[in-house]
Design a protein around this motif. Structure first.
Motif, PDB file in Angstrom:
ATOM      1  N   GLU A  63      62.500  24.971  56.945  1.00  0.00           N
ATOM      2  CA  GLU A  63      61.567  26.721  56.768  1.00  0.00           C
ATOM      3  C   GLU A  63      63.182  27.492  57.129  1.00  0.00           C
ATOM      4  N   ARG A  64      62.918  28.514  57.383  1.00  0.00           N
ATOM      5  CA  ARG A  64      64.000  29.188  58.028  1.00  0.00           C
ATOM      6  C   ARG A  64      63.038  30.145  58.480  1.00  0.00           C
ATOM      7  N   ILE A  65      62.517  30.924  59.596  1.00  0.00           N
ATOM      8  CA  ILE A  65      61.710  31.646  60.469  1.00  0.00           C
ATOM      9  C   ILE A  65      62.404  33.177  60.504  1.00  0.00           C
ATOM     10  N   CYS A  66      61.195  34.256  59.904  1.00  0.00           N
ATOM     11  CA  CYS A  66      62.156  35.626  59.827  1.00  0.00           C
ATOM     12  C   CYS A  66      61.513  35.863  61.558  1.00  0.00           C
ATOM     13  N   LYS A  67      62.886  36.668  61.965  1.00  0.00           N
ATOM     14  CA  LYS A  67      62.527  37.224  63.210  1.00  0.00           C
ATOM     15  C   LYS A  67      63.632  38.709  63.581  1.00  0.00           C
ATOM     16  N   VAL A  68      62.173  39.729  63.634  1.00  0.00           N
ATOM     17  CA  VAL A  68      62.866  40.877  64.223  1.00  0.00           C
ATOM     18  C   VAL A  68      63.919  41.533  65.444  1.00  0.00           C
ATOM     19  N   ASN A  69      64.845  41.645  65.695  1.00  0.00           N
ATOM     20  CA  ASN A  69      65.508  42.038  66.429  1.00  0.00           C
ATOM     21  C   ASN A  69      65.174  43.351  66.940  1.00  0.00           C
ATOM     22  N   THR A  70      64.897  43.588  67.794  1.00  0.00           N
ATOM     23  CA  THR A  70      63.698  45.144  67.648  1.00  0.00           C
ATOM     24  C   THR A  70      65.247  45.904  68.736  1.00  0.00           C
ATOM     25  N   GLU A  71      66.388  45.243  69.208  1.00  0.00           N
ATOM     26  CA  GLU A  71      67.159  46.343  69.855  1.00  0.00           C
ATOM     27  C   GLU A  71      67.677  46.600  68.774  1.00  0.00           C
ATOM     28  N   THR A  72      68.009  46.343  67.613  1.00  0.00           N
ATOM     29  CA  THR A  72      69.313  46.534  66.522  1.00  0.00           C
ATOM     30  C   THR A  72      68.875  47.434  66.276  1.00  0.00           C
ATOM     31  N   LEU A  73      66.720  48.023  66.386  1.00  0.00           N
ATOM     32  CA  LEU A  73      66.161  49.772  65.947  1.00  0.00           C
ATOM     33  C   LEU A  73      66.487  51.173  66.915  1.00  0.00           C
ATOM     34  N   VAL A  74      67.317  50.737  68.015  1.00  0.00           N
ATOM     35  CA  VAL A  74      66.877  51.673  69.001  1.00  0.00           C
ATOM     36  C   VAL A  74      67.190  53.262  68.720  1.00  0.00           C
ATOM     37  N   PRO A  75      68.915  52.437  67.769  1.00  0.00           N
ATOM     38  CA  PRO A  75      70.002  53.498  67.475  1.00  0.00           C
ATOM     39  C   PRO A  75      69.452  54.394  66.394  1.00  0.00           C
ATOM     40  N   ALA A  76      68.115  54.158  65.441  1.00  0.00           N
ATOM     41  CA  ALA A  76      67.051  54.696  64.136  1.00  0.00           C
ATOM     42  C   ALA A  76      66.626  55.326  65.392  1.00  0.00           C
ATOM     43  N   PHE A  77      65.521  54.868  66.096  1.00  0.00           N
ATOM     44  CA  PHE A  77      64.811  55.384  66.555  1.00  0.00           C
ATOM     45  C   PHE A  77      65.095  56.111  67.704  1.00  0.00           C
ATOM     46  N   LEU A  78      66.195  56.303  68.288  1.00  0.00           N
ATOM     47  CA  LEU A  78      66.301  57.841  68.886  1.00  0.00           C
ATOM     48  C   LEU A  78      67.159  58.608  68.105  1.00  0.00           C
TER      49      LEU A  78
END
Length: 106
Positions: A63-78
């Motif tokens: 199986e391949r488990i998917c994980k979100v790397n939230t730090e990569t969303l910071v530029p979009a959030f800002l």
């Protein structure tokens, strides 16, 4: 092709995938089961999210488990937050204008 976080969040299916995985780590199949699109289509979306650095995969057995790397969303959030503040003041101003018009007509 080089991809960035804005390309990733531009698609509603990819935004839904991010939402689903924000609180849970799921297998690729478990993610695919949550959508009414084909498994290859979900895999393509997962690949784009991976290329943008938003997702990572951990292999556990077959199986391949998917994980979100939230730090990569910071530029979009800002970026979104900056425009949200600007639009919010315009919306508030428009709402005040509408309320004044309503009071004049009553």
């Amino acid at each position: 092709m080089r991809r960035d976080v804005f390309q990733a969040i531009a698609d509603p299916v990819r935004r839904d995938i991010i939402d689903i995985l924000a609180n849970n780590e799921l297998t690729v199949n478990e993610v695919a089961e949550k959508f009414d699109i084909s498994r290859p289509a979900v895999s393509k979306h997962l690949k784009i999210l991976d290329e943008c650095g938003i997702l990572s995969f951990e292999k556990k057995g077959r199986e391949r488990i998917c994980k979100v790397n939230t730090e990569t969303l910071v530029p979009a959030f800002l970026w979104i937050e900056k425009y949200n503040k600007a639009w919010q003041s315009r919306i508030d101003s428009f709402e005040n204008y509408i309320n004044k018009l309503k009071s004049k007509n009553e």
